[in-house]
Design a protein around this motif. Structure first.
Motif, PDB file in Angstrom:
ATOM      1  N   LEU A  88      -0.086   0.990 -17.477  1.00 15.22           N
ATOM      2  CA  LEU A  88       0.630   2.083 -17.958  1.00 15.22           C
ATOM      3  C   LEU A  88       0.799   3.439 -17.181  1.00 15.22           C
ATOM      4  O   LEU A  88       1.843   3.974 -16.935  1.00 15.22           O
ATOM      5  CB  LEU A  88      -0.105   2.500 -19.313  1.00 15.22           C
ATOM      6  CG  LEU A  88       0.159   1.591 -20.353  1.00 15.22           C
ATOM      7  CD1 LEU A  88      -0.760   2.245 -21.712  1.00 15.22           C
ATOM      8  CD2 LEU A  88       1.498   1.447 -20.826  1.00 15.22           C
ATOM      9  N   ALA A  89      -0.408   3.734 -16.320  1.00 11.12           N
ATOM     10  CA  ALA A  89      -0.206   4.847 -15.199  1.00 11.12           C
ATOM     11  C   ALA A  89       0.845   4.724 -14.262  1.00 11.12           C
ATOM     12  O   ALA A  89       1.403   5.457 -13.903  1.00 11.12           O
ATOM     13  CB  ALA A  89      -1.678   5.181 -14.959  1.00 11.12           C
ATOM     14  N   LEU A  90       0.711   3.434 -13.618  1.00 14.92           N
ATOM     15  CA  LEU A  90       1.478   3.011 -12.769  1.00 14.92           C
ATOM     16  C   LEU A  90       3.040   2.909 -13.077  1.00 14.92           C
ATOM     17  O   LEU A  90       3.899   3.723 -12.545  1.00 14.92           O
ATOM     18  CB  LEU A  90       1.357   1.666 -12.195  1.00 14.92           C
ATOM     19  CG  LEU A  90       2.259   1.132 -10.968  1.00 14.92           C
ATOM     20  CD1 LEU A  90       2.034   2.307  -9.864  1.00 14.92           C
ATOM     21  CD2 LEU A  90       1.598  -0.285 -10.343  1.00 14.92           C
ATOM     22  N   ILE A 132       1.361  -4.483  -5.774  1.00 11.76           N
ATOM     23  CA  ILE A 132       0.391  -4.044  -6.699  1.00 11.76           C
ATOM     24  C   ILE A 132       0.251  -5.022  -7.470  1.00 11.76           C
ATOM     25  O   ILE A 132       1.090  -4.969  -8.679  1.00 11.76           O
ATOM     26  CB  ILE A 132       0.494  -2.677  -7.094  1.00 11.76           C
ATOM     27  CG1 ILE A 132       0.720  -1.617  -6.195  1.00 11.76           C
ATOM     28  CG2 ILE A 132      -0.726  -2.167  -8.102  1.00 11.76           C
ATOM     29  CD1 ILE A 132       0.982  -0.314  -6.742  1.00 11.76           C
ATOM     30  N   PRO A 133      -0.481  -6.220  -7.292  1.00 16.46           N
ATOM     31  CA  PRO A 133      -0.452  -7.325  -8.149  1.00 16.46           C
ATOM     32  C   PRO A 133      -1.139  -6.738  -9.758  1.00 16.46           C
ATOM     33  O   PRO A 133      -1.709  -5.896  -9.697  1.00 16.46           O
ATOM     34  CB  PRO A 133      -1.518  -8.187  -7.798  1.00 16.46           C
ATOM     35  CG  PRO A 133      -1.392  -7.893  -6.230  1.00 16.46           C
ATOM     36  CD  PRO A 133      -1.162  -6.376  -6.159  1.00 16.46           C
ATOM     37  N   LEU A 157      -6.209   1.475 -10.377  1.00 18.62           N
ATOM     38  CA  LEU A 157      -5.532   2.677  -9.532  1.00 18.62           C
ATOM     39  C   LEU A 157      -6.823   3.329  -9.066  1.00 18.62           C
ATOM     40  O   LEU A 157      -7.472   4.008 -10.022  1.00 18.62           O
ATOM     41  CB  LEU A 157      -4.623   3.287 -10.074  1.00 18.62           C
ATOM     42  CG  LEU A 157      -3.245   2.529 -10.733  1.00 18.62           C
ATOM     43  CD1 LEU A 157      -2.370   3.584 -11.366  1.00 18.62           C
ATOM     44  CD2 LEU A 157      -2.660   2.002  -9.521  1.00 18.62           C
ATOM     45  N   THR A 158      -7.102   3.082  -7.949  1.00 17.57           N
ATOM     46  CA  THR A 158      -8.288   4.059  -7.363  1.00 17.57           C
ATOM     47  C   THR A 158      -7.791   5.151  -6.590  1.00 17.57           C
ATOM     48  O   THR A 158      -8.504   6.211  -6.217  1.00 17.57           O
ATOM     49  CB  THR A 158      -9.313   3.007  -6.470  1.00 17.57           C
ATOM     50  OG1 THR A 158      -8.288   2.415  -5.406  1.00 17.57           O
ATOM     51  CG2 THR A 158      -9.885   2.024  -7.352  1.00 17.57           C
ATOM     52  N   SER A 165       1.187   3.502  -0.825  1.00 20.70           N
ATOM     53  CA  SER A 165       0.020   4.688  -0.952  1.00 20.70           C
ATOM     54  C   SER A 165      -1.136   3.722  -1.913  1.00 20.70           C
ATOM     55  O   SER A 165      -2.402   3.747  -1.599  1.00 20.70           O
ATOM     56  CB  SER A 165       0.053   5.727  -1.195  1.00 20.70           C
ATOM     57  OG  SER A 165       0.675   5.975  -2.677  1.00 20.70           O
ATOM     58  N   VAL A 166      -0.714   3.389  -2.941  1.00 21.43           N
ATOM     59  CA  VAL A 166      -1.840   2.701  -4.038  1.00 21.43           C
ATOM     60  C   VAL A 166      -2.055   1.313  -3.351  1.00 21.43           C
ATOM     61  O   VAL A 166      -3.393   1.118  -3.565  1.00 21.43           O
ATOM     62  CB  VAL A 166      -0.962   2.517  -5.280  1.00 21.43           C
ATOM     63  CG1 VAL A 166      -1.891   1.919  -6.217  1.00 21.43           C
ATOM     64  CG2 VAL A 166      -0.562   3.797  -5.977  1.00 21.43           C
TER      65      VAL A 166
END
Length: 259
Positions: A77-79, A156-157, A162-163, A255-256
């Motif tokens: 959800l954040a992504l 991003i699989p 998310l770090t 970047s992620v």
């Protein structure tokens, strides 16, 4: 005939649907009030199934506990919200430019009902926003949008936590909204400034003239004429706004992925 459905596949579809749903629901592009909610849900699920089946998604992280499921869902959800933020700011450019022009022309006291969001919006802002949506589909932006979503699955699989988030890319996208909005409204603002200077000189030399009565229709007439003329040349600027959107997506996901 027996159809076997793996639990892991269902989890991946659910995670992808959370990401795509945030992108498609939290942006003005697909927020038309006439579209029923069940149609939007089916669209998101169908797109998720097609993407997962077409890309294969190597490296998907399947949750094995309730805590991991919640963490993975929040990450998706954040992504999706950060990707949606790029779309939102791109179309906000035209809303902001229209609001600036409205204030300068005297339309700031009036508003209309936006058919997309069913809320009160600035007059010229709504016009420019609808024009931007037409332009977005005219330049095949919807195809680029689907490619961008597929690229996000590759970089991003689903299930990846998310770090590291590049806040600089988000801030730059927010700042770029104001820059592009000012560039879009610049021709009208420049002409209105010249009119204000001329009216100021007139007010000093002919104090008996009611400048307010003269300035309002003059600004509206000249401003709309300049806006109509400038619409012929804002195509490259609109294209650049949407190119900046996908540049933001690329920088954010890179970047992620490498964070």
């Amino acid at each position: 005939m027996t159809i076997a459905i793996e639990t892991a596949w269902i989890f991946v579809i659910a995670l992808v649907a959370l990401r795509f749903g945030a992108v498609l629901v939290m942006t003005p592009l697909f927020s038309f009030g006439g579209v029923p909610a069940n149609v939007r849900v089916l669209l998101v699920l169908a797109l998720s199934v097609l993407m997962v089946s077409a890309t294969g998604i190597d490296g998907a992280v399947v949750p094995t506990s309730v805590g991991q499921m919640v963490a993975a869902g929040l990450s998706e959800l954040a992504l999706g919200a950060m990707l949606a933020f790029g779309l939102f700011t791109s179309f906000a450019v035209f809303q902001l430019a229209g609001r600036i022009i409205d204030i300068q022309l005297g339309f700031g006291i009036a508003s209309i009902i936006d058919p997309a969001t069913r809320t009160q919006s600035p007059l010229l802002g709504t016009f420019l926003n609808l024009l931007a949506i037409v332009m977005f589909f005219a330049i095949d932006g919807h195809h680029l949008l689907i490619r961008g979503l597929a690229f996000s699955l590759e970089q991003i699989p689903p299930g990846t936590l998310l770090t590291d988030i590049d806040i600089g890319a988000v801030v730059a996208q927010f700042g770029g909204m104001f820059s592009y909005a000012l560039a879009l409204a610049a021709p009208v603002l420049f002409v209105i400034l010249l009119i204000d200077v001329a009216l100021s000189v007139m007010a000093r030399s002919m104090p008996q003239v009611n400048i307010l009565v003269v300035s309002l229709p003059l600004k509206i007439f000249v401003g709309l004429i300049i806006l109509a003329i400038s619409l012929r040349y804002i195509g490259p600027l609109m294209t650049r706004v949407f190119e900046n959107l996908f540049d933001y997506w690329h920088n954010l996901m890179t970047s992620v992925a490498h964070g």
